[in-house]
Design a protein around this motif. Structure first.
Motif, PDB file in Angstrom:
ATOM      1  N   GLY A  46       0.304   1.663  -1.201  1.00  0.00           N
ATOM      2  CA  GLY A  46       1.190   1.508   0.026  1.00  0.00           C
ATOM      3  C   GLY A  46       1.627   0.148   0.360  1.00  0.00           C
ATOM      4  N   ILE A 107      -0.861   4.632   3.954  1.00  0.00           N
ATOM      5  CA  ILE A 107       0.299   5.250   3.057  1.00  0.00           C
ATOM      6  C   ILE A 107      -0.335   5.541   1.684  1.00  0.00           C
ATOM      7  CG2 ILE A 107       2.582   4.468   1.644  1.00  0.00           C
ATOM      8  CD1 ILE A 107       3.093   2.963   4.474  1.00  0.00           C
ATOM      9  N   ASP A 111      -0.246   8.670  -0.685  1.00  0.00           N
ATOM     10  CA  ASP A 111      -0.019   8.579  -2.049  1.00  0.00           C
ATOM     11  C   ASP A 111      -1.124   9.360  -2.993  1.00  0.00           C
ATOM     12  OD1 ASP A 111       1.777   8.076  -4.296  1.00  0.00           O
ATOM     13  OD2 ASP A 111       0.951   6.334  -4.630  1.00  0.00           O
ATOM     14  N   ILE A 282       1.667   6.624   7.632  1.00  0.00           N
ATOM     15  CA  ILE A 282       2.531   7.960   7.599  1.00  0.00           C
ATOM     16  C   ILE A 282       1.571   9.017   8.510  1.00  0.00           C
ATOM     17  CG2 ILE A 282       2.685  10.103   6.235  1.00  0.00           C
ATOM     18  CD1 ILE A 282       3.030   8.027   3.704  1.00  0.00           C
ATOM     19  N   THR A 312       8.616   5.506   0.495  1.00  0.00           N
ATOM     20  CA  THR A 312       7.967   6.065   1.439  1.00  0.00           C
ATOM     21  C   THR A 312       8.917   6.592   2.513  1.00  0.00           C
ATOM     22  OG1 THR A 312       5.969   4.840   0.981  1.00  0.00           O
ATOM     23  CG2 THR A 312       6.389   5.897   3.126  1.00  0.00           C
ATOM     24  N   ILE A 373       4.248   9.367  -3.351  1.00  0.00           N
ATOM     25  CA  ILE A 373       5.516   8.633  -2.694  1.00  0.00           C
ATOM     26  C   ILE A 373       6.418   8.804  -3.833  1.00  0.00           C
ATOM     27  CG2 ILE A 373       4.373   7.083  -0.985  1.00  0.00           C
ATOM     28  CD1 ILE A 373       4.852   4.869  -2.953  1.00  0.00           C
TER      29      ILE A 373
END
Ligand code: CA
Length: 389
Positions: A46, A107, A111, A282, A312, A373
């Motif tokens: 992330g 994030i 992923d 996210i 992303t 991602i």
């Protein structure tokens, strides 16, 4: 599956030249990557928004504050983790650096979820509404030079960015309203009939100065006027939107659903620009997107940072429904910084090559199809730029 380690990687290098926007000049590029490891060998990546010393401070929040809260948790429980961290940090920061730090962790958890499912993030969210997005190129940064030199440089640079294949370009302002109107006119001239241009004030104006520049932009046909006034100035935003025909955009400095609820209910934005690496990751971006659409406010993501942030955002732009839909719907764009950024161009084992795609494909950029991602950072590259702090 259990989370076993959360690591911040702060990457930094000196830029070949100093760049400026309305708030400051800077000469260093920083990226803050977050790596989440698990007991089953799956690793997620992330990114946290925040330059320079902000990134170094956010590293402390990621590793010393958030990591102990989530070690041993199932990384697939990302919404449970989001609310656990947010609730524990609520008394210490509902906006700003705690949210930037949580964003990078969230994030990375998405992923991981994509890698476990073997699906790209846009599939995990609900599918691709588009397989490619147009990119706009931003540049035209401020420098320590005269207004005359800015005018000549901005006109040439606007034409050069369109010459790279971008369909639209975005400039900075911040020399004062009268000089700024001259810069905008130079960019309008450089762009000509070939494309669109947008103007980013980074919240440097009073409302009356913003009206002065905004009226000039109406004449020139600018597409949008970004962050004209301070993000706290909800009344200023509402008055500008009601009084100007140029689109008013903003929101990159707003956080989570509660902050976004206020600016949307206030009716101050024509175009919303949420920053997924700052507003809460996210998980929270999807809630903010739903809020924007509930107010029929179109969204063009704010994008800043490394290739992890760009990938992303490409996933999120693919998964964004058209608003309101139709045969020729309003479409989002990918924000792309044309200034020097090794962390975007050289970080990945397989580079996205955004500028190559733009040049070859009529300004369009395709959506990564790998799991999560959809990109993997190169560990040797990270080691060669990583700060020991
Ligand atoms: Ca901006």
């Amino acid at each position: 599956m259990k989370i076993t380690k959360v690591t911040s990687h702060i990457l930094q290098y000196d830029l070949p030249e100093e760049l400026g926007y309305s708030q400051q000049y800077y000469a260093r590029r920083t990226a803050h990557l977050v790596e989440v490891e698990t007991d089953e060998g799956v690793t997620g990546w992330g990114e946290c928004f925040g330059p320079g010393n902000v990134a170094i401070a956010n590293r402390g929040i990621v590793e010393q504050v958030i990591q102990p809260m989530i070690l041993g948790d199932d990384p697939m429980d990302r919404d449970v983790i989001w609310h656990k961290v947010y609730n524990l940090l609520r008394d210490h920061g509902q906006k700003g650096m705690p949210m930037q730090s949580l964003s990078g962790v969230d994030i990375a958890l998405w992923d991981i979820a994509g890698k476990v499912a073997g699906l790209p993030l846009h599939k995990l969210i609900g599918g691709a509404h588009r397989n490619a997005v147009p990119a706009y190129g931003y540049g035209m940064m401020l420098k320590r030079e005269s207004v005359e030199d800015h005018v000549a440089r901005f006109r040439d640079e606007a034409a050069a960015i369109l010459g790279m294949g971008f369909k639209a370009t975005k400039m900075k302002v911040g020399l004062g309203p009268k000089a700024d109107a001259r810069l905008c006119a130079a960019v309008a001239e450089g762009v000509g009939e070939a494309g669109q241009f947008m103007v980013d004030a980074n919240h440097c104006y009073t409302t009356s100065d913003a009206f002065y520049v905004g009226r000039a932009l109406e004449e020139m046909g600018a597409y949008w006027f970004e962050e004209p006034v301070a993000p706290e100035d909800l009344d200023g935003y509402r008055e500008l939107r009601a009084g100007l025909s140029v689109n008013i955009s903003g929101g990159e400095a707003e956080f989570n659903r509660w902050g976004w609820r206020s600016i949307l209910e206030n009716r101050g934005l024509d175009i919303a620009q949420p920053e997924v690496c700052a507003l809460g990751g996210i998980s929270e971006y999807l809630r903010v997107l739903a809020l924007c659409h509930a107010h029929f406010t179109p969204v063009i993501n704010h994008v800043w940072g490394s290739a992890v942030a760009v990938a992303t955002n490409l996933q999120l732009l693919a998964a964004m429904p058209a608003l309101p839909g139709g045969l020729t719907p309003w479409e989002p764009m990918l924000e792309f910084d044309t200034t020097h950024n090794a962390f975007r161009d050289e970080l990945l084992t397989e580079p996205l090559d955004i500028q190559g795609q733009v040049a070859r494909n009529g300004g369009m950029v395709s959506i990564p199809q790998g799991p999560g991602i959809g990109v993997e950072p190169d560990r040797d590259f990270i080691r060669s730029y990583e700060l020991d702090c």
